[in-house]
Design an enzyme around this catalytic site. Structure first.
Site, mmCIF file in Angstrom:
data_model
loop_
_atom_site.group_PDB
_atom_site.id
_atom_site.type_symbol
_atom_site.label_atom_id
_atom_site.label_comp_id
_atom_site.label_asym_id
_atom_site.label_seq_id
_atom_site.Cartn_x
_atom_site.Cartn_y
_atom_site.Cartn_z
ATOM 1 N N TRP A 1 45.449 8.885 26.913
ATOM 2 C CA TRP A 1 46.093 8.699 28.211
ATOM 3 C C TRP A 1 46.669 7.294 28.347
ATOM 4 C CZ3 TRP A 1 47.308 13.120 29.811
ATOM 5 C CH2 TRP A 1 46.434 14.215 29.717
ATOM 6 N N ASP B 1 43.757 3.585 35.685
ATOM 7 C CA ASP B 1 43.718 5.042 35.689
ATOM 8 C C ASP B 1 42.246 5.439 35.688
ATOM 9 O OD1 ASP B 1 43.716 7.740 35.218
ATOM 10 O OD2 ASP B 1 44.847 7.651 33.341
ATOM 11 N N LYS C 1 39.133 16.076 38.773
ATOM 12 C CA LYS C 1 37.909 15.841 38.009
ATOM 13 C C LYS C 1 36.736 15.532 38.946
ATOM 14 C CE LYS C 1 40.744 15.185 34.113
ATOM 15 N NZ LYS C 1 41.886 14.421 33.632
#
Ligand SMILES: *Cc1c(COP(=O)(O)O)cnc(C)c1O
Length: 362
Positions: free
Chosen positions: A103, A173, A197
């Site tokens: 990511w 992030d 999540k």
């Protein structure tokens, strides 16, 4: 009795059962309005209260003060990979990135399409099996910001504490470990996380932006992508994902009622400790991929001696009601995501399965 498996999926992932039950109970007639929240105006009073509950819920759960604007945006964390530099990276300035997995590789590439982005550290050569030690990079306070990924969902690594940005705004992030433990966010410039999540339903990205950075948003950005415009309009520039934001309100209220992040953090610590202890006690049969000091408390990634054993492990665990354990296709193996909504009992069930499977395969 409704059939419910133990869901170790990486995202979208398990939700607290009381949250799902509440959604079910409120689905057809929301608070006496005679309509579903799915059908009601985002400018109306019923949704208006939900919007405020979600904002307050995020603020209280994360301990965010007035220095930060809380925004609800769309496009997931991946859209933020571009939105962050579009808002914060002026022409001629440079942003720094700690590259700790898939990511963050995408994040630095997206920033490079907007302006100047530098990899301050990359774990690529170490197969992303660990995160950097503070001595391995040196941040420069003149950077437009320092970006990092707090938890690497695919590789199962996590930074135990935020990096030192040497005075540059810290951008994170936090998609896969937001609200997983107490953390002082007061000094962060921007944090963002897809809600699917730890915070609720897919479809909304929770973004907290320190207000002194709002002035950096260029005036010609599309309003839905501008932190400044979104903050001015209280995230209601266009029709927001009302149901996902409702989910965020319910999930935050659920954890706040149970004691907030102190309680959540203790639970998560106990879960991770239990699961890694079981892997470590297997004499190498189960092999965690992350180096010990970089281990994630959210995504536990490990391999078995052969791909054939892994395939059998996945079949049999699934038959035993343990779902979502297949590792990311980039790595193979097994990944147990033990986000907030997974309780210790589910982790115990997985540990029992680990022991039993090894005994039967040994
Ligand atoms: C899941 C995840 C993403 C991708 O999120 P989307 O909302 O699907 O764009 C990005 N970063 C991290 C750390 C993630 O865990």
């Amino acid at each position: 009795m409704t059939h419910r498996v133990k869901n170790f999926g990486a995202g979208p992932s398990a939700l607290p059962l009381p949250v799902l039950e509440r959604i079910r109970d409120e689905l057809l007639d929301f608070e006496g309005s005679g309509m579903s929240l799915l059908e009601s105006s985002h400018r109306g009073p019923y949704y208006g209260r939900v919007h405020e509950r979600a904002r307050q819920g995020v603020r209280r759960l994360l301990g965010l003060g007035d220095d930060h604007a809380v925004l609800f945006m769309t496009g997931g964390a991946q859209t933020q990979f571009s939105v962050v530099p579009m808002n914060l990276l002026a022409p001629g300035a440079r942003a720094d990135y700690l590259v700790t997995g898939h990511w963050s590789e995408l994040a630095v590439a997206a920033a490079g399409r907007v302006g100047l982005a530098r990899e301050l550290w990359s774990g690529r050569d170490a197969s992303f099996a660990r995160v950097p030690r503070p001595s391995e990079y040196s941040a420069d306070g003149s950077a437009a910001y320092l970006h990092y990924t707090s938890n690497n969902t695919i590789y199962g690594t996590q930074l135990s504490s935020p990096p030192d940005a040497a005075g540059a705004p810290l951008v994170c992030d936090m998609s896969s470990d937001i609200a997983s433990r107490p953390l002082d966010l007061s000094s962060f410039g921007v944090i963002y996380a897809g809600a699917q999540k730890n915070l609720g339903l897919v479809g909304v990205t929770v973004v907290a932006v320190r207000r002194d950075l709002l002035g950096r948003s260029p005036a010609d950005l599309p309003p839905t992508l501008s932190y400044k415009r979104m903050a001015e309009k209280d995230s209601l520039v266009n029709t927001p994902p009302v149901f996902s934001i409702y989910g965020v309100a319910l999930v935050c209220e659920h954890w706040l009622a149970l004691g907030g992040l102190e309680t959540v953090g203790e639970r998560n610590g106990a879960k991770a400790e239990r699961l890694y202890a079981a892997l470590d006690a297997s004499g190498g049969f189960y092999h965690p991929l992350a180096e010990r000091e970089s281990r994630s408390s959210m995504n536990v990634v490990f391999r078995l001696p052969t791909p054939a054993l892994e395939a059998r492990f996945l079949d049999e665990s699934s038959a035993a009601g343990l779902a979502g354990l297949k590792g990311h296709r980039a790595l193979g193996g097994i990944r147990a995501s033990i986000y907030n909504a997974i309780d210790l009992e589910a982790v115990e069930a997985l540990c029992d399965f680990l022991t039993d499977f090894q005994r039967r395969s040994g």
